[in-house]
Each structure stands twice: as structure tokens, then as C-alpha cells.
Design an enzyme around this catalytic site. Structure first.
Site, PDB file in Angstrom:
ATOM      1  N   ARG A 154     -15.485   1.250  -1.446  1.00  0.00           N
ATOM      2  CA  ARG A 154     -15.205  -0.079  -0.919  1.00  0.00           C
ATOM      3  C   ARG A 154     -15.245  -0.022   0.597  1.00  0.00           C
ATOM      4  NH1 ARG A 154      -9.515  -2.975  -1.640  1.00  0.00           N
ATOM      5  NH2 ARG A 154      -8.823  -1.435  -0.121  1.00  0.00           N
ATOM      6  N   HIS A 177       0.817  -1.219   0.000  1.00  0.00           N
ATOM      7  CA  HIS A 177       0.000   0.000   0.000  1.00  0.00           C
ATOM      8  C   HIS A 177       0.842   1.256   0.000  1.00  0.00           C
ATOM      9  CE1 HIS A 177      -3.142  -2.909   0.529  1.00  0.00           C
ATOM     10  NE2 HIS A 177      -3.851  -2.021  -0.139  1.00  0.00           N
ATOM     11  N   ARG A 220     -10.711   3.564  -1.579  1.00  0.00           N
ATOM     12  CA  ARG A 220     -10.228   2.762  -0.442  1.00  0.00           C
ATOM     13  C   ARG A 220     -10.484   3.537   0.836  1.00  0.00           C
ATOM     14  NH1 ARG A 220      -5.759   1.573  -4.032  1.00  0.00           N
ATOM     15  NH2 ARG A 220      -5.449  -0.678  -4.204  1.00  0.00           N
ATOM     16  N   ASN A 233      -4.251  -7.168  -7.120  1.00  0.00           N
ATOM     17  CA  ASN A 233      -3.118  -7.107  -6.182  1.00  0.00           C
ATOM     18  C   ASN A 233      -3.152  -8.318  -5.268  1.00  0.00           C
ATOM     19  OD1 ASN A 233      -2.801  -4.644  -7.355  1.00  0.00           O
ATOM     20  ND2 ASN A 233      -3.681  -3.488  -5.656  1.00  0.00           N
ATOM     21  N   ASP A 234      -4.354  -8.605  -4.765  1.00  0.00           N
ATOM     22  CA  ASP A 234      -4.491  -9.772  -3.903  1.00  0.00           C
ATOM     23  C   ASP A 234      -4.666 -11.055  -4.717  1.00  0.00           C
ATOM     24  OD1 ASP A 234      -4.197  -8.889  -1.235  1.00  0.00           O
ATOM     25  OD2 ASP A 234      -6.077  -7.794  -1.422  1.00  0.00           O
ATOM     26  N   ARG A 238       2.656 -10.085  -1.504  1.00  0.00           N
ATOM     27  CA  ARG A 238       2.768  -8.893  -2.349  1.00  0.00           C
ATOM     28  C   ARG A 238       3.728  -7.833  -1.812  1.00  0.00           C
ATOM     29  NH1 ARG A 238      -3.326  -6.314  -1.773  1.00  0.00           N
ATOM     30  NH2 ARG A 238      -2.440  -4.295  -2.200  1.00  0.00           N
ATOM     31  N   CYS A 277      -9.732  -3.142 -10.488  1.00  0.00           N
ATOM     32  CA  CYS A 277      -9.194  -2.007  -9.740  1.00  0.00           C
ATOM     33  C   CYS A 277      -7.809  -2.299  -9.167  1.00  0.00           C
ATOM     34  CB  CYS A 277     -10.153  -1.578  -8.640  1.00  0.00           C
ATOM     35  SG  CYS A 277     -10.447  -2.882  -7.446  1.00  0.00           S
ATOM     36  N   GLU A 309     -10.940 -11.142  -5.508  1.00  0.00           N
ATOM     37  CA  GLU A 309      -9.498 -11.047  -5.252  1.00  0.00           C
ATOM     38  C   GLU A 309      -8.959 -12.271  -4.526  1.00  0.00           C
ATOM     39  OE1 GLU A 309      -8.634  -7.523  -2.934  1.00  0.00           O
ATOM     40  OE2 GLU A 309     -10.494  -7.645  -1.818  1.00  0.00           O
TER      41      GLU A 309
HETATM   42  C1  PEP Z   1      -6.512  -5.462  -4.871  1.00  0.00           C
HETATM   43  O1  PEP Z   1      -6.292  -6.349  -4.048  1.00  0.00           O
HETATM   44  O2  PEP Z   1      -6.233  -5.553  -6.080  1.00  0.00           O
HETATM   45  C2  PEP Z   1      -7.130  -4.199  -4.451  1.00  0.00           C
HETATM   46  C3  PEP Z   1      -7.497  -3.293  -5.321  1.00  0.00           C
HETATM   47  O3  PEP Z   1      -7.268  -3.990  -3.113  1.00  0.00           O
HETATM   48  P1  PEP Z   1      -6.053  -3.559  -2.150  1.00  0.00           P
HETATM   49  O4  PEP Z   1      -4.873  -3.256  -3.021  1.00  0.00           O
HETATM   50  O5  PEP Z   1      -6.515  -2.385  -1.381  1.00  0.00           O
HETATM   51  O6  PEP Z   1      -5.870  -4.785  -1.330  1.00  0.00           O
HETATM   52 MG    MG Z   2      -7.191  -6.267  -2.084  1.00  0.00          MG
END
Ligand code: PEP
Ligand code: MG
Length: 587
Positions: free
Chosen positions: A336, A193, A300, A458-459, A469, A506, A435
Site C-alpha cells: 500500500r 495504529h 503498510r 478501520n476507516d 477510531r 484488510c 475505506e
Molecule cells: C483500514 O482503514 O482499515 C486500513 C487497513 O488502513 P489503516 O488502518 O492503515 O488506516
Molecule cells: Mg485506512
């Protein structure tokens, strides 16, 4: 000084030349030393002086933060001041000093450690909250004793490049309005993040630099090259010239891109997609609009819970959400529900540190147990939806029971508001983030419960490839082009479309111009990306026909290995928008 190059992982594109500022975030090393009896009063006096100096320092910071960001952000330091006045702590230190006859730094660090431990173990929630405050303040006192100056990010006076061992998302959130022009850290990954925040601010960044924060000194000239993933310290005249030239070219290219701002994201043959922005704070909305966002695809909300002492009230939530909904109107915003846990922690929520935080008690799992906290947010989102352009989505859905339970709480909040005659959008669209692999594989079942999906790559990538990650050691395995990831995405989109719902993406994968064509070819409906990436993604979409994208997607889906997929996608993007590869290092 000769030029030195540190190699890391590029996480936020662009390059910047500036002065390094070492933001030290590692544990302090304190030497243990015996002292003579006569030295005891001297050490006590040093301790008292340190307490006074720290108090002064905190009040100064508080004033500066109030001025720059408002009183709310400064409130957190009230708790810090209380720790400074804690008689028990002070007496404990003095007693230990008299008994053990060791230097004050050592005695103090031992007592401070003991306190932080006790606070973090107790059941009482209020006391538990204090653990982070105690740690923060005692660190300041220790630094005063050690004669070490740790400047605060919020205190910076001139433009700097932050160089740190690690940066927490809340440290990074403070950078928003400050004088940080780039950042480099020893640890971290592309979708941490911290990296996402840096990208949304538009700061070039490199992580995974191993021990750079120990080897670079504050004040040294550094180049952070967020395209190539390197940091150059004390660059030679020739290197500086090269970067300055590249920056000028990039500026011209970006100016050209900005002309696309009001044009649709449409292929040469007229097929349109939506390009929306990801935001973290209401003040990001104007930036999103300035880059041509057609909405906010991911708001977020967890940052709202950070850098503060207590939980936000329904009214505070509502104010923020209404501000975003109004700011982006008539475009939509997808809010979200909060996703804390993983690499996003807040000290005042009772979430214990876990062995595997990314697999732990986070996001919707936390919300479904703490319905009290969850409902406050849902009520506020619903109230903001009265404007008609608000959608809501749930993170980390792992299966249909969980999704139904979350929708159940939303329905309860709706019933409450109806009873209270509070207006909200009765047709508010509800979405599920996809995700987790289990959600991707049951997308056909989940699709029946919601109005849309948003793929959180991302997840999804970290879980499907089993690659943390934020771990720089295995970052080379974190690969959106892996056939497993591409197949999951293809199947999610197909399941959604055959059930009549639309799909957004996203995760950061949507912000990579080299992957835009595959996603377009797989019929993704909405790209929600960091604001700064919008013009590039739009440029790619506008440079091809839908047929070309579909052909590429088909070809790529039949490939077996990452290397050829990478070469194939890069080749097409190079043809469509050559500057992207040349100037931004995208491939
Ligand atoms: C993701 O996991 O792709 C996502 C958009 O959520 P975050 O990055 O906040 O976990
Ligand atoms: Mg996520």
C-alpha cells in the site's frame, strides 16, 4: 497491596502477567519559584550539569540502538545532540534566568516552549523538522533538572508491561524488538495504529483506562487481560492462579491451531478463500509465514517514514520491498502506498497539524500534491515487482478522479522505468482501498479502473458511523456489526464481483473470528489479518459449510439492530469453535 481492577477497551487479545513500567508521555508540570541573586550561579551550574548529563544519556541510547537495530535508527539522535549545543538556546536561558530570577526548571521550560513554537511555525522545511527534536531533547533536559528518569522503550533490560497515558505509533514501532510483553494506556481505541501494531507483535493490550498510568506504579505486578479489556494491579494469589491456568489452556489450544498451518482455508464442503497477513515491516514476513499466511494482503509502508530524520531514498524503499517480495515468494504481497496523517505523523514531512486529521490532508491526498515524494515510492514498488508477485494499492480513495490521478502517476513511473530499461512487472495488479463511504457507494464505477479492491474497515467504520477510531469515549459506537457497515460491505463485494474483480478485506474486522462467517457468506475472496489471527480465522472457515455461512449472512443482513446480530454470530462461532469464546473472549 490489595488487588485493583481498571476497566478499559480490549484491543489486543491474550493475557499477560508482568511488572508494570510507567512510560510517561504526558506534559510535565513545572513549578515557578523566585530565587535570590546569590542563587543565580548555582542555577546556571545546574543547567550546565543537566546539559552534560543529557548529552551522555543520548550517546548511551544511540549506542544501544545501534547495537539492537542498526545505525540507521540511531541517526535520529544526531539531530538531538545538535540541539544540545545550540548557543542561542543556552544563552537565552541564562539571560532569562538573570533577568527574571526564577528557578532554572521554570526558565528552561518557558524558553524550550518558545523555541518549539517558533520552529513549528517557520516556513523553512529543515527548521520545521527541528521542532520535534527540540521538543524531545528539551524534555530530556527538563527531566534531568527535575530529577525525573524517563527510560526509553529501546533501553529496557527486562520484560515489562508498558503503562502509558498514550503511545504514539512510532513509540510502539520501537517496541518491536524490545522487551515489552503487553501494554495498557489511558487513551486510544481499538483501531488506533498503536493497537494494530501491538496486535501484530502479538502483545496483549488494553486502552481507554482513563487515569491508570497515574495510579499504577512502575514495578507493580499487573495482569493485562486483552480479552476482557481489564488491567489487574497487585493480583491476589487466587487471581494469579486463575490466569496462569487460562494461559496453559490457551497454549494447548494454540498448539492445536498451529497444526492447521499448512492446510488450506477451506470450508467443510471445499470452498476456498485466501488468508493473508498484514505487515508493517519487512521483518514481519517470517512471522506471517510461521502462522500460515498465503501472502501479504496489506503492507503498510508508512512506518518506513517514521523514526528517522529524512525521507527514505528510492534505493532504501526498493531494498525493503524486494526483501518482502522475496521473503513471501511465491505468494503475493500487496504494497500500500504510504498513508501518513490521521494518527500517523512524521516530523520531517511538511504536514501541518490539523483540526480534523482523519478528514485532512493525508494519504493519497498528500501523495497527489507531493508527486515528487510519491513517485520515489512508486518507482521502487515497480522495480520490486520484477519478481512477479507484487501488487500495489492506493489508500483513502474518495472517488474516481482521485483514483485515475493516482494510476496516472503510476503510469508515469512506469514510462520512466521503461525509458531507463529498468525491469518491472508490466501486468502488475493495481487495487483501490475502499475505506471511505463515497468510494463504497461508487464501487461499481471504481471497479472499472482497477484489478482488485481491499476494504479498509478501520476507516470505513469511522467514516460511515462518524466515530473517531482512536477516541475511547465513543468507542462503544465503533461497531462492525452495524447494519450500515454490513450493507456497505455487501454492496462493495457485489459491485466488484459483477465487474469481474476480486475483493480483500484488510481492516481489523477481517481479524475478528466472530465475523468470519458473515464475510464468508458475503463471498469475500481474501481475508488479510494480523499474523497471530490467521490460525483462528482458518479454524472458523474450516469448521463450517459454505451453505451455513451463506444462510447466516442472509439472516444477519435482514436484522435491524446490533445486539441480535452480535448474539447470532456469536452463537454460530460458539458452536463451530467453542474454545474461541471460552479462552479468547471472542463474541
Ligand atoms: C483500514 O482503514 O482499515 C486500513 C487497513 O488502513 P489503516 O488502518 O492503515 O488506516
Ligand atoms: Mg485506512
Amino acid at each position: 497491596m490489595t488487588e485493583r481492577i481498571f476497566k478499559g477497551i480490549a484491543v489486543s487479545p491474550g493475557s499477560v502477567i508482568g511488572k508494570a513500567f510507567i512510560f510517561d508521555s504526558e506534559e510535565d508540570v513545572v513549578i515557578e519559584r523566585e530565587i535570590a541573586d546569590g542563587q543565580i550561579p548555582v542555577e546556571i551550574a545546574r543547567f550546565e550539569d543537566a546539559l552534560i548529563a543529557t548529552r551522555r544519556e543520548i550517546i548511551q541510547i544511540q549506542d544501544k540502538i545501534t547495537e539492537a537495530m542498526g545505525a540507521k535508527h540511531a541517526e535520529i539522535f544526531n539531530a538531538h545532540l545538535l540541539v544540545l549545543e545550540d548557543r542561542a538556546l543556552i544563552e537565552d536561558v541564562i539571560e532569562k534566568l538573570e533577568q527574571e530570577k526564577k528557578n532554572i526548571e521554570w526558565v528552561f521550560s518557558q524558553v524550550a516552549r518558545k523555541y518549539a513554537k517558533i520552529f513549528s511555525r517557520v516556513e523553512d522545511e529543515y527548521l520545521k523538522e527541528r521542532a520535534a527534536d527540540v521538543k524531545d531533547v528539551t524534555r530530556r533536559i527538563l527531566h534531568t533538572l527535575l530529577g525525573k528518569k524517563r527510560q526509553d522503550i529501546a533501553e529496557l533490560k527486562e520484560e515489562v508491561v508498558i503503562v502509558a497515558y498514550d503511545l504514539s505509533p512510532s513509540d510502539t514501532a520501537l517496541m518491536h524488538k524490545e522487551k515489552v510483553i503487553g501494554f495498557a494506556s489511558d487513551v486510544g481505541g481499538k483501531t488506533s495504529h498503536t493497537a494494530i501494531l501491538a496486535r501484530s507483535i502479538g502483545n496483549p493490550g488494553v486502552v481507554g483506562l482513563h487515569d491508570a498510568s497515574k495510579r499504577i506504579k512502575s514495578g507493580q505486578t499487573v495482569i493485562v487481560d486483552g480479552n476482557r479489556g481489564i488491567v489487574i494491579v497487585s493480583p491476589s494469589g487466587k487471581t494469579l492462579e486463575k490466569y496462569q491456568k487460562e494461559q496453559r489452556k490457551l497454549l494447548v489450544f494454540e498448539e492445536k491451531l498451529s497444526e492447521l498451518k499448512d492446510l488450506p482455508a477451506e470450508t467443510i464442503d471445499g470452498y476456498r478463500v485466501v488468508i493473508a497477513a498484514n505487515i508493517e515491516l519487512p521483518e514481519d514476513v517470517p512471522v506471517a509465514l510461521a502462522h500460515g499466511a498465503q501472502g501479504i494482503g496489506l503492507y503498510r509502508t508508512e512506518f518506513f517514514y517514521m523514526n528517522r530524520t529524512g525521507l527514505p531514498t528510492e534505493e532504501e524503499h526498493y531494498k525493503a520491498y524486494r526483501e518482502v517480495a522475496e521473503g513471501i515468494h511465491p505468494h503475493p504481497v500487496t504494497i500500500r502506498t504510504f498513508d501518513l496523517g490521521g494518527d500517523k505523523f512524521v516530523s520531517h514531512l511538511d504536514v501541518p497539524r490539523e483540526m480534523n486529521p482523519f478528514l485532512g490532508w493525508r494519504a493519497i491526498r498528500f501523495c497527489l500534491e507531493r508527486v515528487d515524494i510519491f513517485k520515489v515510492q512508486l518507482r521502487a514498488i515497480l522495480r520490486a515487482s520484477a519478481l512477479g508477485n507484487v501488487k500495489v494499492m492506493f489508500p483513502m480513495i474518495s472517488g474516481v478522479e482521485e483514483l485515475k490521478a493516482a494510476i496516472g502517476v503510476l503510469n508515469e513511473a512506469k514510462r520512466e522505468l521503461r525509458k531507463e530499461n529498468v525491469p518491472f512487472d508490466r501486468d502488475i495488479q493495481v487495487g483501490a482501498m475502499i475505506e471511505i463511504p463515497s468510494a463504497a457507494l461508487t464501487a461499481d464505477i471504481l471497479a472499472k479502473e482497477v484489478d482488485f479492491f481491499s476494504i479498509g474497515t478501520n476507516d470505513l467504520i469511522q467514516y460511515s458511523l462518524a466515530v473517531d477510531r482512536v477516541n475511547e469515549k465513543i468507542a462503544y459506537l465503533y461497531e462492525p456489526r452495524h447494519p450500515a457497515v454490513l450493507r456497505l460491505i455487501r454492496d462493495i463485494i457485489e459491485a466488484a464481483h459483477s465487474n469481474g474483480i476480486w475483493v480483500a478485506m484488510c481492516g481489523e474486522m477481517a481479524s475478528e473470528p466472530s465475523l468470519t462467517l458473515i464475510l464468508l457468506g458475503l463471498a469475500l475472496d481474501e481475508f488479510s489479518v494480523s499474523a497471530v489471527a490467521i490460525p483462528e480465522i482458518k479454524k472458523v472457515v474450516r469448521s463450517v459449510t459454505l451453505q451455513e455461512a451463506r444462510t447466516l449472512a442472509r439472516e444477519v443482513m435482514s436484522m435491524e439492530a446490533i445486539g441480535p446480530i452480535r448474539r447470532k454470530t456469536a452463537q454460530l462461532v460458539r458452536k463451530a469453535v467453542p474454545e474461541l469464546i471460552r479462552l479468547k473472549g471472542q463474541e
